[in-house]
Enzyme design. Structure first.
Site, PDB file in Angstrom:
ATOM      1  N   ARG A   1      14.649  73.096  45.877  1.00 31.21           N
ATOM      2  CA  ARG A   1      15.084  74.508  45.878  1.00 31.21           C
ATOM      3  C   ARG A   1      13.867  75.428  45.969  1.00 31.21           C
ATOM      4  NH1 ARG A   1      18.520  74.669  40.575  1.00 31.21           N
ATOM      5  NH2 ARG A   1      18.788  76.886  41.026  1.00 31.21           N
TER       6      ARG A   1
ATOM      7  N   ARG B   1      23.954  72.495  35.219  1.00 30.02           N
ATOM      8  CA  ARG B   1      24.280  72.489  36.651  1.00 30.02           C
ATOM      9  C   ARG B   1      23.675  71.269  37.331  1.00 30.02           C
ATOM     10  NH1 ARG B   1      23.143  78.437  39.133  1.00 30.02           N
ATOM     11  NH2 ARG B   1      22.045  77.197  40.688  1.00 30.02           N
TER      12      ARG B   1
ATOM     13  N   ARG C   1      18.297  75.127  31.250  1.00 31.24           N
ATOM     14  CA  ARG C   1      19.411  76.091  31.340  1.00 31.24           C
ATOM     15  C   ARG C   1      20.735  75.377  31.055  1.00 31.24           C
ATOM     16  NH1 ARG C   1      20.442  79.481  36.711  1.00 31.24           N
ATOM     17  NH2 ARG C   1      20.250  77.440  37.668  1.00 31.24           N
TER      18      ARG C   1
ATOM     19  N   LYS D   1      17.494  86.215  37.849  1.00 29.59           N
ATOM     20  CA  LYS D   1      18.367  87.146  38.601  1.00 29.59           C
ATOM     21  C   LYS D   1      19.713  87.287  37.890  1.00 29.59           C
ATOM     22  CE  LYS D   1      18.223  84.612  42.393  1.00 29.59           C
ATOM     23  NZ  LYS D   1      17.367  83.489  41.928  1.00 29.59           N
TER      24      LYS D   1
ATOM     25  N   ARG E   1      19.244  85.373  51.625  1.00 28.48           N
ATOM     26  CA  ARG E   1      18.257  84.324  51.360  1.00 28.48           C
ATOM     27  C   ARG E   1      17.510  83.925  52.623  1.00 28.48           C
ATOM     28  NH1 ARG E   1      20.784  82.122  46.378  1.00 28.48           N
ATOM     29  NH2 ARG E   1      19.433  80.471  45.662  1.00 28.48           N
TER      30      ARG E   1
HETATM   31  P1  AP5 Z   1      18.861  82.616  35.518  1.00 33.41           P
HETATM   32  O1  AP5 Z   1      19.056  84.040  35.201  1.00 33.41           O
HETATM   33  O2  AP5 Z   1      20.040  81.710  35.460  1.00 33.41           O
HETATM   34  O3  AP5 Z   1      18.055  82.476  36.894  1.00 33.41           O
HETATM   35  P2  AP5 Z   1      18.493  82.791  38.388  1.00 33.41           P
HETATM   36  O4  AP5 Z   1      17.372  83.515  39.028  1.00 33.41           O
HETATM   37  O5  AP5 Z   1      19.839  83.446  38.409  1.00 33.41           O
HETATM   38  O6  AP5 Z   1      18.528  81.308  38.915  1.00 33.41           O
HETATM   39  P3  AP5 Z   1      19.603  80.489  39.780  1.00 33.41           P
HETATM   40  O7  AP5 Z   1      19.244  79.036  39.583  1.00 33.41           O
HETATM   41  O8  AP5 Z   1      20.994  80.845  39.417  1.00 33.41           O
HETATM   42  O9  AP5 Z   1      19.244  80.978  41.151  1.00 33.41           O
HETATM   43  P4  AP5 Z   1      19.462  80.271  42.468  1.00 33.41           P
HETATM   44  O10 AP5 Z   1      19.113  81.408  43.330  1.00 33.41           O
HETATM   45  O11 AP5 Z   1      18.717  79.030  42.712  1.00 33.41           O
HETATM   46  O12 AP5 Z   1      20.962  79.753  42.346  1.00 33.41           O
HETATM   47  P5  AP5 Z   1      22.286  80.235  43.042  1.00 33.41           P
HETATM   48  O13 AP5 Z   1      23.390  79.980  42.122  1.00 33.41           O
HETATM   49  O14 AP5 Z   1      22.112  81.592  43.613  1.00 33.41           O
HETATM   50  O15 AP5 Z   1      17.718  82.065  34.528  1.00 33.41           O
HETATM   51  C1  AP5 Z   1      17.364  80.692  34.549  1.00 33.41           C
HETATM   52  C2  AP5 Z   1      17.100  80.215  33.093  1.00 33.41           C
HETATM   53  O16 AP5 Z   1      15.969  80.903  32.571  1.00 33.41           O
HETATM   54  C3  AP5 Z   1      18.268  80.520  32.128  1.00 33.41           C
HETATM   55  O17 AP5 Z   1      18.376  79.453  31.232  1.00 33.41           O
HETATM   56  C4  AP5 Z   1      17.811  81.806  31.397  1.00 33.41           C
HETATM   57  O18 AP5 Z   1      18.339  81.882  30.093  1.00 33.41           O
HETATM   58  C5  AP5 Z   1      16.288  81.658  31.394  1.00 33.41           C
HETATM   59  N1  AP5 Z   1      15.603  82.934  31.505  1.00 33.41           N
HETATM   60  C6  AP5 Z   1      15.920  83.988  32.329  1.00 33.41           C
HETATM   61  N2  AP5 Z   1      15.014  84.980  32.197  1.00 33.41           N
HETATM   62  C7  AP5 Z   1      14.101  84.538  31.285  1.00 33.41           C
HETATM   63  C8  AP5 Z   1      12.897  85.113  30.736  1.00 33.41           C
HETATM   64  N3  AP5 Z   1      12.471  86.326  31.071  1.00 33.41           N
HETATM   65  N4  AP5 Z   1      12.205  84.365  29.839  1.00 33.41           N
HETATM   66  C9  AP5 Z   1      12.642  83.123  29.480  1.00 33.41           C
HETATM   67  N5  AP5 Z   1      13.772  82.534  29.966  1.00 33.41           N
HETATM   68  C10 AP5 Z   1      14.474  83.238  30.857  1.00 33.41           C
HETATM   69  O19 AP5 Z   1      22.365  79.247  44.300  1.00 33.41           O
HETATM   70  C11 AP5 Z   1      22.684  77.872  44.163  1.00 33.41           C
HETATM   71  C12 AP5 Z   1      22.837  77.243  45.535  1.00 33.41           C
HETATM   72  O20 AP5 Z   1      23.892  77.904  46.270  1.00 33.41           O
HETATM   73  C13 AP5 Z   1      21.616  77.335  46.467  1.00 33.41           C
HETATM   74  O21 AP5 Z   1      20.684  76.319  46.229  1.00 33.41           O
HETATM   75  C14 AP5 Z   1      22.296  77.221  47.848  1.00 33.41           C
HETATM   76  O22 AP5 Z   1      22.656  75.892  48.139  1.00 33.41           O
HETATM   77  C15 AP5 Z   1      23.564  78.007  47.659  1.00 33.41           C
HETATM   78  N6  AP5 Z   1      23.422  79.439  48.020  1.00 33.41           N
HETATM   79  C16 AP5 Z   1      23.562  80.501  47.176  1.00 33.41           C
HETATM   80  N7  AP5 Z   1      23.376  81.659  47.833  1.00 33.41           N
HETATM   81  C17 AP5 Z   1      23.112  81.330  49.126  1.00 33.41           C
HETATM   82  C18 AP5 Z   1      22.815  82.089  50.267  1.00 33.41           C
HETATM   83  N8  AP5 Z   1      22.751  83.426  50.229  1.00 33.41           N
HETATM   84  N9  AP5 Z   1      22.595  81.433  51.438  1.00 33.41           N
HETATM   85  C19 AP5 Z   1      22.667  80.096  51.499  1.00 33.41           C
HETATM   86  N10 AP5 Z   1      22.926  79.311  50.432  1.00 33.41           N
HETATM   87  C20 AP5 Z   1      23.148  79.919  49.246  1.00 33.41           C
END
Ligand code: AP5
Length: 223
Positions: A176, A165, A132, A18, A93
């Site tokens: 997660r 992270r 990552r 994402k 979410r």
């Molecule tokens: P990346 O693009 O970083 O993946 P992502 O989908 O953004 O993953 P996140 O871990 O950031 O998502 P998340 O939803 O768990 O975390 P968030 O920060 O929102 O890609 C991942 C890796 O893969 C990278 O190394 C990249 O280079 C590689 N990659 C990407 N595409 C690729 C491809 N096609 N091929 C190969 N490699 C690839 O949330 C963190 C925490 O915050 C949650 O656990 C929760 O506690 C809280 N939180 C956030 N939002 C909410 C909400 N709305 N409600 C409640 N709690 C929330």
């Protein structure tokens, strides 16, 4: 005819890409990326009164309670740079968050353009997240195999130090993914019923996925 706002959601499990795709999309379409994860990590780093509370949920891989996230998110979409649209990354979410977002957008007469759902199998996600690395200065994201920095541990863009992270450990990733399947994946059905869901295969090369996403956005964005 006045052009409607481009209001997008990227939906997908942790590690689906994402954030990686969002960074390219916001450059091309000139709308801000709003990552609730980044917003909350910034709140944790600020050391505000909410800091410890948010940290405890995030480090365990659990969702932060809806009301806390909603307050932060709604304040963000009311900022001036969101007047022509925004890209939500990691929000909503839960079905509760989606319903509240719908009400907030209705009030602002600024409906959702579409939800891009990035699908990747669980077994691929763990490998992506454990390898990552993030830049401590500019937040650029790397992967030790697929998107390697030119110099180990250093950001290509700004020279900042790369870090892992805390929630990218295998144990927290397991939780997660469990939380995603239990609480977030029902949103696929929610948006499908509203005929607003655009699925994309996220298990391909980053550039190919970006092209597919741009094709979807161009269709949504045409008058
Ligand atoms: P990346 O693009 O970083 O993946 P992502 O989908 O953004 O993953 P996140 O871990 O950031 O998502 P998340 O939803 O768990 O975390 P968030 O920060 O929102 O890609 C991942 C890796 O893969 C990278 O190394 C990249 O280079 C590689 N990659 C990407 N595409 C690729 C491809 N096609 N091929 C190969 N490699 C690839 O949330 C963190 C925490 O915050 C949650 O656990 C929760 O506690 C809280 N939180 C956030 N939002 C909410 C909400 N709305 N409600 C409640 N709690 C929330």
């Amino acid at each position: 005819m006045t052009k409607r706002n481009l209001n997008l959601i990227f939906l997908g499990p942790p590690g689906a890409g994402k954030g990686t795709q969002a960074k390219q999309v916001v450059d091309k379409y000139s709308i801000p990326q709003i990552s609730t994860g980044d917003l909350m990590r910034a709140t944790v780093s600020s050391g505000s009164s909410l800091s410890e509370k948010l940290k405890s949920y995030m480090q365990a891989g659990a969702l932060v309670p809806d009301q806390l996230v909603l307050d932060i998110l709604i304040a963000r979409i009311d900022q001036a740079d969101c007047q022509k649209g925004f890209l939500l990354d990691g929000f909503p979410r839960t079905v509760g968050q989606a319903e509240e977002l719908e009400k907030a957008l209705l009030k602002r007469n600024s409906p959702l353009s579409g939800v891009v759902s990035i699908d990747v199998p669980d077994e691929v996600l763990t490998g992506r997240l454990t390898a990552r690395r993030i830049c401590s200065k500019c937040s650029a994201s790397y992967h030790l195999e697929y998107l390697k920095p030119q110099k180990d541990g250093i950001c290509d863009r700004c020279g900042g130090e790369l870090y892992q992270r805390k929630d990218d450990s295998e144990e927290v990733i397991k939780n997660r993914l469990k939380v995603y399947h239990e609480q977030t994946s029902p949103l696929v059905d929610f948006y499908q019923k509203k005929k607003n869901l655009y699925p994309v295969d996220g298990n391909k090369k980053i550039d190919m996925i970006f092209q597919e996403i741009c094709d979807i956005i161009d269709r949504l964005n045409s008058p």
